[in-house]
Design an enzyme around this catalytic site. Structure first.
Site, short mmCIF file in Angstrom:
data_model
loop_
_atom_site.label_atom_id
_atom_site.label_comp_id
_atom_site.label_asym_id
_atom_site.label_seq_id
_atom_site.Cartn_x
_atom_site.Cartn_y
_atom_site.Cartn_z
N ASP A 67 -18.19 60.37 56.54
CA ASP A 67 -18.63 59.28 57.41
C ASP A 67 -19.67 59.75 58.42
OD1 ASP A 67 -17.44 56.83 56.61
OD2 ASP A 67 -15.50 57.69 57.12
N GLU A 125 -16.06 61.72 63.13
CA GLU A 125 -16.81 61.22 61.97
C GLU A 125 -17.84 60.16 62.34
OE1 GLU A 125 -14.08 59.66 59.04
OE2 GLU A 125 -12.81 58.74 60.54
N HIS A 135 -9.79 52.38 40.33
CA HIS A 135 -8.51 52.96 39.93
C HIS A 135 -8.69 53.89 38.73
CE1 HIS A 135 -5.85 49.77 41.98
NE2 HIS A 135 -5.95 50.85 42.69
C1 PEP Z 1 -14.74 61.70 56.03
O1 PEP Z 1 -15.20 60.64 56.44
O2 PEP Z 1 -15.40 62.74 55.92
C2 PEP Z 1 -13.33 61.79 55.60
C3 PEP Z 1 -12.78 62.95 55.29
O3 PEP Z 1 -12.63 60.65 55.49
P1 PEP Z 1 -12.79 59.59 54.28
O4 PEP Z 1 -13.60 60.22 53.20
O5 PEP Z 1 -11.40 59.28 53.88
O6 PEP Z 1 -13.48 58.45 54.96
MG MG Z 2 -13.95 58.96 56.99
#
Ligand code: PEP
Ligand code: MG
Length: 584
Positions: free
Chosen positions: A456, A432, A190
């Site tokens: 991801d 992803e 946070h």
């Molecule tokens: C990603 O995985 O690139 C994405 C944009 O989602 P997050 O970072 O929220 O997992």
């Molecule tokens: Mg993601």
């Protein structure tokens, strides 16, 4: 001169004098009280809780002014904890049964919770340790009548601290601190969210910083790279002064870009959108020259509250986004909870491998009721302006079909309730995971749009946990395998004439963005702060050059080679973006 290394969570470069807070531990000595004083001690605890509740309400108000409603919810979350019987009843029991002072009981009971959270293998649980410590500090300082933490005029100073709670970060910003460096903490805490919202350059996870730096030391905080330079020599100081100067000039020129189009020198329009966690960040997206929101991470509404947000609460947030965007596009991603984005204490059974577990869309299928509630809120908000729905972590076509069917069910439910959706929103997916990228041709026949999530995609393609600092060097967005997948997705989208964008962190990196443009990408979505530099890069280049960059990059066979090549090219195209830093 010594150089310490931490994790940069809020960018900026600052030279200043250090002020070291909180080098010691907050544990209170055990003080036994006579039996006749137990009621008095319980009353003291009651009174301290009431005072803490009042001060948290004030902190919440102040934070709302400084950071907006959504980020300030951290303090509502603290209020909830303080009213949580599970946390507070053991304090009373300890005062009564062990006949100890209220401050000792608070430090013991809260200390146990803090340790329990801190030792969890789930990073989202770990961040709760900060919150529990913040509350314990607040209660203990009320009980012993001491000022808590960061006060006074800190104009231009660099706050060095073992750890910093979210309220202390707000206090540091209010007191004029120029930067913050802490020994503990991770990028998803946070405190990191608060520091970013305050635009306070911050480095966390810098081991031993409170021992290695003394109050009064001159330090350079390079929160672009995560380096802290202690007692810098003359040459380093003057190099950094130059970097700061160039950075300021560069940022001034970036400010002028906000109203200009994101158009390449050969006249191709690029859509630059913002990634947001809270509706109030839309003001930043617009101010910094973004033309919409490409990724609204709705899970943050869940992470900052103790109970599940109601349909009305969610609707209010989504409707506010549409209203603030005033006709500009908005992509709302359905809940992506789980793995690194976990709600504390809600999980019945901790998973052994949460990144491969019941996260994201899988969790939404597991909790159909909550999923439908969210979709109702989104669909109702879609009546107010342009909005698209995006599902995270899709791995198979059945998954996408199932999620889309649920949207249609909810549209029917709404019609039955007399709230018809006349123009259903477009429905797309994040790409992803490698399976989705490899099958992008198949997906492209059915989905309305793709958004590539490199954060991801990199972790799943390379089997590298994106939150584990021990393998951080293996987390390589320029890995040839990742680039092949991205190319494949863009081609599938082009073949089927559907929109494709990239919303991972890499999209905000101008070096990587040039490559994406060369591969055919025309929409990038990134943190609001990165939009001006992206716009500068876009306006400085023509598509043919980007295509040559992409062609060449795809012939290189290792991630470092590609990264160096991209940096070299970017340095030629936008030399001013490199702050006068020397090439590696
Ligand atoms: C990603 O995985 O690139 C994405 C944009 O989602 P997050 O970072 O929220 O997992
Ligand atoms: Mg993601």
């Amino acid at each position: 001169m010594a150089t310490l290394q931490g994790i940069a969570v809020s960018k900026g470069v600052v030279i200043g004098r250090a002020i070291v807070f909180d080098a010691g531990s907050r544990r209170m000595p055990r003080r036994t009280i006579p039996e006749s004083q137990i009621d008095e001690e319980l009353d003291r605890f009651e009174a301290a809780s009431k005072t803490a509740i009042e001060s948290l309400k004030q902190a919440h108000e102040r934070a709302r002014e400084d950071m907006g409603d959504e980020a300030a919810r951290v303090f509502l979350f603290h209020l909830g904890m303080l009213q949580d019987k599970e946390l507070v009843a053991p304090v009373r029991a300890m005062i009564r049964d062990e006949r100890v002072s209220a401050e000792y009981a608070v430090s013991e009971v809260f200390g146990q919770w803090e340790r329990r959270f801190a030792s969890s293998s789930d990073s989202m649980f770990q961040t709760k340790a900060d919150d529990v410590r913040d509350l314990a500090d607040r209660l203990v300082s009320t009980l012993v009548g001491a000022e808590s933490g960061i006060t006074g005029d800190l104009s231009g100073m660099v706050v060095i601290s073992r750890d910093l709670t979210p309220s202390q970060a707000v206090d540091a910003g209010r007191a004029g601190a120029a930067a913050v460096v802490t020994a503990l903490g991770g990028p998803t805490s946070h405190t990191a969210i608060v520091a970013k919202a305050l635009h306070l350059p911050t480095i966390v996870g810098c081991p031993g910083v409170t021992r290695k730096i003394q109050s009064g030391d001159r330090v350079i905080v390079d929160a672009d790279t995560g380096n802290v330079l202690v007692a810098p020599d003359k040459k380093t100081l003057s190099d950094y002064r130059r970097i700061i100067e160039l950075r300021e000039t560069y940022h001034l020129t970036l400010d002028e870009l906000a109203d200009l189009d994101a158009e390449t020198s050969c006249g191709v329009r690029i859509a630059l959108h913002g990634n947001i966690e809270f509706p109030d960040e839309i003001a930043d997206v617009t101010r910094l020259g973004g033309s919409g929101v490409g990724l609204y991470r709705t899970e943050f509404l869940y992470l900052t509250s103790r109970t599940e947000p109601t349909e009305e609460e969610q609707y209010t947030s989504y409707a506010r986004c549409v209203e603030l965007l005033d006709g500009a596009p908005l992509t709302i991603r359905t809940l992506d909870l789980g793995a690194d984005k976990h709600t504390q204490s809600r999980e019945e059974i901790p998973e052994r491998n949460p990144f491969l577990g019941c996260r994201s869309i899988r969790l939404s299928f597991h909790r159909i009721g909550s999923f439908k509630t969210q979709l109702r809120a989104i669909l109702r908000a879609s009546r107010l302006g342009p909005l698209r729905i995006m599902f995270p972590l899709i791995t198979s076509i059945e998954e996408f079909r199932r999620a889309r069917l649920i949207v249609h069910d909810v549209i029917e439910d709404l019609a039955d309730d007399g709230e018809p959706i006349d123009k259903p929103p477009l429905i797309g997916m994040m790409v992803e995971v490698p399976s989705a990228a490899l099958l992008s041709e198949q997906f492209a026949r059915e989905v309305d749009f793709f958004s590539i999530g490199t954060n991801d995609l990199v972790q799943y393609t390379l089997a590298v946990d994106r939150t584990n600092e021990r393998v951080a060097h293996l987390y390589q967005p320029t890995h040839p395998a990742v680039l092949q997948l991205i190319r494949q997705v863009i081609q599938a989208a082009q073949n089927h004439d559907i929109p494709v964008s990239c919303c991972g962190e890499s999209a905000g990196d101008p070096e990587f963005a040039l490559l994406l443009l060369g591969l055919g990408m025309r929409t990038l979505s990134a943190t609001p702060d990165s939009i001006p530099a992206l716009k500068r890069a876009v306006r400085s280049v023509d598509i043919r050059t980007c295509e040559r960059i992409a062609d060449k990059a795809l012939t290189l066979d290792s991630a470092p080679e590609i990264a160096t090549f991209l940096r070299d090219r970017a340095r030629k195209i936008v030399p001013e973006a490199f702050d006068g830093r020397s090439a590696e």
